[in-house]
Design a protein around this motif. Structure first.
Motif, PDB file in Angstrom:
ATOM      1  N   SER A 151      41.927  42.892  92.893  1.00  0.00           N
ATOM      2  CA  SER A 151      41.249  43.144  91.627  1.00  0.00           C
ATOM      3  C   SER A 151      40.509  41.880  91.212  1.00  0.00           C
ATOM      4  O   SER A 151      41.116  40.813  91.101  1.00  0.00           O
ATOM      5  N   LEU A 152      39.201  42.002  91.011  1.00  0.00           N
ATOM      6  CA  LEU A 152      38.384  40.869  90.618  1.00  0.00           C
ATOM      7  C   LEU A 152      38.101  40.978  89.124  1.00  0.00           C
ATOM      8  O   LEU A 152      37.432  41.910  88.673  1.00  0.00           O
ATOM      9  N   GLY A 153      38.654  40.049  88.343  1.00  0.00           N
ATOM     10  CA  GLY A 153      38.507  40.103  86.902  1.00  0.00           C
ATOM     11  C   GLY A 153      37.053  40.010  86.461  1.00  0.00           C
ATOM     12  O   GLY A 153      36.281  39.200  86.968  1.00  0.00           O
ATOM     13  N   VAL A 154      36.683  40.868  85.515  1.00  0.00           N
ATOM     14  CA  VAL A 154      35.325  40.871  84.970  1.00  0.00           C
ATOM     15  C   VAL A 154      35.318  40.242  83.578  1.00  0.00           C
ATOM     16  O   VAL A 154      34.545  39.338  83.294  1.00  0.00           O
ATOM     17  N   TYR A 155      36.182  40.728  82.687  1.00  0.00           N
ATOM     18  CA  TYR A 155      36.309  40.130  81.363  1.00  0.00           C
ATOM     19  C   TYR A 155      37.616  40.572  80.724  1.00  0.00           C
ATOM     20  O   TYR A 155      38.262  41.512  81.173  1.00  0.00           O
ATOM     21  N   ARG A 156      37.997  39.848  79.676  1.00  0.00           N
ATOM     22  CA  ARG A 156      39.147  40.224  78.847  1.00  0.00           C
ATOM     23  C   ARG A 156      38.654  40.525  77.448  1.00  0.00           C
ATOM     24  O   ARG A 156      37.700  39.921  76.970  1.00  0.00           O
ATOM     25  N   ARG A 157      39.340  41.450  76.803  1.00  0.00           N
ATOM     26  CA  ARG A 157      39.003  41.801  75.430  1.00  0.00           C
ATOM     27  C   ARG A 157      40.274  41.844  74.582  1.00  0.00           C
ATOM     28  O   ARG A 157      41.323  42.285  75.039  1.00  0.00           O
ATOM     29  N   GLY A 158      40.133  41.370  73.339  1.00  0.00           N
ATOM     30  CA  GLY A 158      41.236  41.389  72.400  1.00  0.00           C
ATOM     31  C   GLY A 158      40.850  42.169  71.156  1.00  0.00           C
ATOM     32  O   GLY A 158      39.815  42.841  71.117  1.00  0.00           O
ATOM     33  N   ALA A 159      41.675  42.077  70.134  1.00  0.00           N
ATOM     34  CA  ALA A 159      41.439  42.824  68.896  1.00  0.00           C
ATOM     35  C   ALA A 159      40.063  42.490  68.321  1.00  0.00           C
ATOM     36  O   ALA A 159      39.663  41.324  68.266  1.00  0.00           O
ATOM     37  N   GLY A 160      39.332  43.533  67.934  1.00  0.00           N
ATOM     38  CA  GLY A 160      38.024  43.342  67.325  1.00  0.00           C
ATOM     39  C   GLY A 160      36.886  43.168  68.309  1.00  0.00           C
ATOM     40  O   GLY A 160      35.751  42.920  67.902  1.00  0.00           O
ATOM     41  N   GLU A 161      37.170  43.321  69.610  1.00  0.00           N
ATOM     42  CA  GLU A 161      36.129  43.169  70.625  1.00  0.00           C
ATOM     43  C   GLU A 161      35.861  44.510  71.304  1.00  0.00           C
ATOM     44  O   GLU A 161      36.668  45.433  71.243  1.00  0.00           O
ATOM     45  N   PHE A 162      34.697  44.603  71.973  1.00  0.00           N
ATOM     46  CA  PHE A 162      34.249  45.860  72.551  1.00  0.00           C
ATOM     47  C   PHE A 162      34.400  45.870  74.066  1.00  0.00           C
ATOM     48  O   PHE A 162      34.230  44.846  74.724  1.00  0.00           O
TER      49      PHE A 162
END
Length: 207
Positions: free
Chosen positions: A104-115
């Motif tokens: 699995s190649l990470g693309v991005y992380r998202r947390g609360a309040g993000e899209f």
């Protein structure tokens, strides 16, 4: 940081049994009485998001559902249809792409309040997921069903806001591609190669 480099890639070992709670098959319902509370939580997590007046649904129609998942839960998977748009209320989600070698190649992380751009693009284009998402922490999400998302995007301020996020992301990718091309050109010049910049440009769809 939000965005991940290949060095941040992970290969989550998740049992298929827990994917029943995935976004592409939501199974956690909220009662109509909870809709107002859930909508208030969405507004608190996304204060700059211009929600339409009917965001919570009209005439008792339920647009939002609450999903609470444990760390390690697969929220959506590559090749599956997107049935809802996630709004993160708490926790953290990693979006990644699979490789032919099974990593699995990470693309991005998202947390609360993000899209999640992947989910939005799938709903706008009616296409399957091109990546998979895994909860890195215990996570709560408000899910907007596909019909509700279509109604929300008919509201011009909301649509402009979402498209603005797409434009910002695209601008970042173009800047990254230019930086990679320049760096590769410099490297190729030291070796006398001429094909590397073209190879990078030809694979820009992966950025």
């Amino acid at each position: 940081p939000d965005d991940l480099s290949p060095a941040d890639a992970v290969s989550p070992a998740v049992s298929p049994a827990i994917t029943a709670a995935a976004i592409d098959a939501p199974g956690v319902a909220s009662s109509a009485a909870d809709a107002g509370t859930l909508l208030a939580r969405v507004r608190a997590a996304y204060p700059e998001l211009p929600l339409p007046a009917h965001a919570g649904g009209a005439a008792g129609e339920l647009v939002l559902q609450l999903m609470a998942v444990k760390a390690g839960t697969v929220l959506f998977d590559e090749g599956r249809p997107c049935m809802a748009f996630p709004l993160l209320l708490s926790g953290q989600v990693q979006v990644a792409r699979g490789t032919p070698g099974g990593r699995s190649l990470g693309v991005y992380r998202r947390g609360a309040g993000e899209f999640c751009i992947v989910s939005a693009s799938c709903l706008f284009g009616g296409t399957p997921f091109s990546a998979h998402g895994v909860a890195l922490q215990d996570t709560e999400l408000a899910l907007v069903d596909a019909a509700g998302f279509a109604a929300w995007t008919a509201h011009e301020p909301f649509r402009r806001h979402v498209f603005g996020i797409f434009a910002e992301r695209l601008s970042g990718l173009i800047t990254l591609e230019i930086s990679l091309t320049c760096a590769t050109s410099s490297f190729a010049a030291t070796r006398g190669d001429t094909f590397l910049p073209a190879a990078v440009a030809g694979n820009s769809r992966w950025l």
